[in-house]
Design a protein around this motif. Structure first.
Motif, mmCIF file in Angstrom:
data_model
loop_
_atom_site.group_PDB
_atom_site.id
_atom_site.type_symbol
_atom_site.label_atom_id
_atom_site.label_comp_id
_atom_site.label_asym_id
_atom_site.label_seq_id
_atom_site.Cartn_x
_atom_site.Cartn_y
_atom_site.Cartn_z
ATOM 1 N N PRO A 102 48.289 40.496 37.755
ATOM 2 C CA PRO A 102 47.736 41.766 37.296
ATOM 3 C C PRO A 102 48.635 42.528 36.332
ATOM 4 N N ALA A 103 49.948 42.549 36.594
ATOM 5 C CA ALA A 103 50.841 43.313 35.735
ATOM 6 C C ALA A 103 50.853 42.767 34.310
ATOM 7 N N ALA A 104 50.876 41.446 34.167
ATOM 8 C CA ALA A 104 50.870 40.852 32.839
ATOM 9 C C ALA A 104 49.563 41.164 32.119
ATOM 10 N N HIS A 105 48.450 41.098 32.845
ATOM 11 C CA HIS A 105 47.159 41.401 32.227
ATOM 12 C C HIS A 105 47.131 42.853 31.746
ATOM 13 N N ASP A 159 36.316 40.194 34.753
ATOM 14 C CA ASP A 159 37.581 40.428 34.063
ATOM 15 C C ASP A 159 38.246 41.706 34.577
ATOM 16 N N PRO A 160 39.572 41.694 34.771
ATOM 17 C CA PRO A 160 40.256 42.897 35.245
ATOM 18 C C PRO A 160 40.040 44.125 34.373
ATOM 19 N N LEU A 161 39.689 43.931 33.101
ATOM 20 C CA LEU A 161 39.522 45.094 32.225
ATOM 21 C C LEU A 161 38.451 46.052 32.767
ATOM 22 N N VAL A 162 37.472 45.524 33.495
ATOM 23 C CA VAL A 162 36.425 46.380 34.059
ATOM 24 C C VAL A 162 37.027 47.437 34.982
ATOM 25 N N HIS A 163 38.111 47.086 35.647
ATOM 26 C CA HIS A 163 38.751 47.994 36.593
ATOM 27 C C HIS A 163 39.973 48.690 35.997
ATOM 28 N N LEU A 164 40.506 48.146 34.916
ATOM 29 C CA LEU A 164 41.690 48.744 34.305
ATOM 30 C C LEU A 164 41.354 49.849 33.308
ATOM 31 N N LEU A 165 40.231 49.738 32.619
ATOM 32 C CA LEU A 165 39.886 50.720 31.598
ATOM 33 C C LEU A 165 39.568 52.077 32.232
ATOM 34 N N SER A 166 40.013 53.137 31.575
ATOM 35 C CA SER A 166 39.815 54.479 32.127
ATOM 36 C C SER A 166 38.377 54.948 32.034
ATOM 37 N N ASP A 167 37.589 54.388 31.115
ATOM 38 C CA ASP A 167 36.203 54.807 30.961
ATOM 39 C C ASP A 167 35.363 53.596 30.558
ATOM 40 N N VAL A 168 34.814 52.906 31.551
ATOM 41 C CA VAL A 168 34.022 51.712 31.276
ATOM 42 C C VAL A 168 32.748 52.070 30.519
ATOM 43 N N ARG A 169 32.192 53.250 30.791
ATOM 44 C CA ARG A 169 30.922 53.629 30.175
ATOM 45 C C ARG A 169 31.030 53.678 28.653
ATOM 46 N N ARG A 170 32.173 54.087 28.146
ATOM 47 C CA ARG A 170 32.353 54.168 26.695
ATOM 48 C C ARG A 170 32.730 52.813 26.082
ATOM 49 N N SER A 171 32.886 51.782 26.909
ATOM 50 C CA SER A 171 33.446 50.522 26.424
ATOM 51 C C SER A 171 32.381 49.484 26.069
#
Length: 410
Positions: A251-254, A279-291
């Protein structure tokens, strides 16, 4: 009119490939890309349909190794380079090529056949189910960031270099990921060169591709290959970071790689395509709705040998179920199969016992890697419960905690 279907010779490969390019719009590929496919192509699996010496249909296959639930790599025929000339449609030529290819796969002892489809509706009639989807994201980097980086993110060391210089380190990371996630392709000799393809004429105004490598204690733990497309809206940067690959072993590298990509200057968005649906980005991004997350079909899979394919994977829970399989295109799969097994292994053999679940081989292909559940397919009318109560335990057993993913096409 005489139509001939046969293997092509080495001398016929160029006109055969010309016909393929013509069928896909007529825009020639770069010499380096065409040259790579020529080196990787298997002539004994390359079929041509000829009409008075002219190529009017093409079919090819690669010998692939596909990871399945449990971590095994299964021999798989990768169907590719399929086309029929517009002048020869609706004459059964595609059907003849698919019949020939699948019969040959059976003779070679391959349990699976896989492809990516230029047009999604085509291959279901030949028994291919959508076994894996992919995710794309368009992240506005000035409004969305990495919300809560996991512990150790700041200790990851990042180095930017060329994809060629970093290839060995990236392949070390990739090899670690293959047994972890179903649907990934074992990188066989020559295929590592495919990730280096970056023809200038196909960049669409973007830069030469770069590679950022993540390391910890001197060992590679992740990488991302990307290009910059710098654009300006009056005096304001409006370009994009175009991400081709982003792979990491923890996770840290991602998180470190994603944060780096979101922080690049002179751009206002990061575009990622072909990502796993979990993908971890779904949980890492601060605002998925804008993505702007979007889903699409990715890997189409069919079981060439039902018994061998079902025995090759592992199951999330104990399973003992009789499957009545329909397969009009490959009739050797028709009939009832008893699947017995669990996390430690499985056996799948023909049986005369009464059916408990009824399904088409297409639905079996969709469920095989765990990307779709048997329960979801049943809700769509593609799986029938012949014995009350058989669906839920079988659906649980076919599941997998990590979503299947095809990292690159073929």
């Amino acid at each position: 009119m005489t139509i001939e279907l046969r293997r092509i010779t080495a001398e016929e490969w160029d006109p055969w490939y010309d016909a393929l390019e013509w069928a896909f719009g007529g825009v020639p590929e770069s010499p380096e890309e065409r040259g790579l496919w020529r080196e990787l192509a298997l002539l004994d699996r390359s079929l041509g349909v000829f009409d008075e010496g002219r190529v009017v249909g093409t079919y090819g296959e690669f010998a692939l190794g596909l990871s399945v639930p449990g971590g095994a790599v299964v021999e798989t025929g990768g169907v590719t380079m399929v086309s029929v000339a517009g002048t020869h449609r609706r004459r059964g030529l595609l059907r003849r090529m698919m019949e020939r290819g699948l019969a040959a796969a059976r003779e070679r002892g391959e349990a699976l056949s896989a492809l990516t489809a230029a047009e999604a509706p085509i291959y279901g009639r030949f028994g291919y189910g959508i076994a894996a989807h992919s995710l794309s994201a368009r992240v506005p980097k000035h409004r969305v960031g990495v919300a809560a980086p996991p512990p150790g993110t700041d200790e990851v060391r990042l180095t930017v270099t060329t994809p060629a210089e970093a290839l060995a380190r990236c392949e070390e990371v990739y090899a670690q990921l293959v047994p972890r996630r179903p649907g990934m392709l074992e990188r066989r000799p020559g295929w590592e060169r495919s990730v280096l393809l970056d023809p200038p004429g196909e960049r669409g105004g973007a830069s030469e591709r770069r590679c950022v490598v993540a390391e910890r204690d001197g060992r590679p733990v992740g990488y991302a290959r990307y290009a910059l497309k710098v654009e300006w809206d009056r005096a304001v940067p409006s370009g994009a970071v175009l991400v081709r690959d982003l792979d990491a072993v923890d996770p840290a590298a991602h998180a470190a790689l994603l944060r780096y990509l979101l922080g690049l200057d002179l751009t206002d968005r990061v575009e990622l395509v072909g990502r796993p649906v979990d993908d971890p980005l779904v949980h890492l991004l601060s605002d998925v709705r804008r993505s702007d997350l979007q889903l699409r079909d990715r890997l189409h899979l069919r079981l060439v040998d039902v018994g061998a394919a079902l025995a090759a994977r592992r199951y999330a829970a104990g399973v003992d179920v009789v499957l009545a399989v329909r397969d009009a295109f490959c009739p050797w799969n028709e009939g009832r199969w008893r699947l017995s097994g669990g996390p430690g292994g499985a056996v799948c053999e023909r049986t005369t016992d009464p059916a408990e679940l009824e399904l088409d081989v297409r639905a079996l292909g969709a469920a095989y890697l765990g990307g779709s559940t048997l329960a979801a397919l049943a809700a769509a009318g593609q799986v029938g419960e012949a014995r009350a109560g058989a669906l839920t335990p079988a659906s649980t057993a076919f599941g997998h905690p990590v979503a299947p993913w095809l990292p690159h096409g073929f």
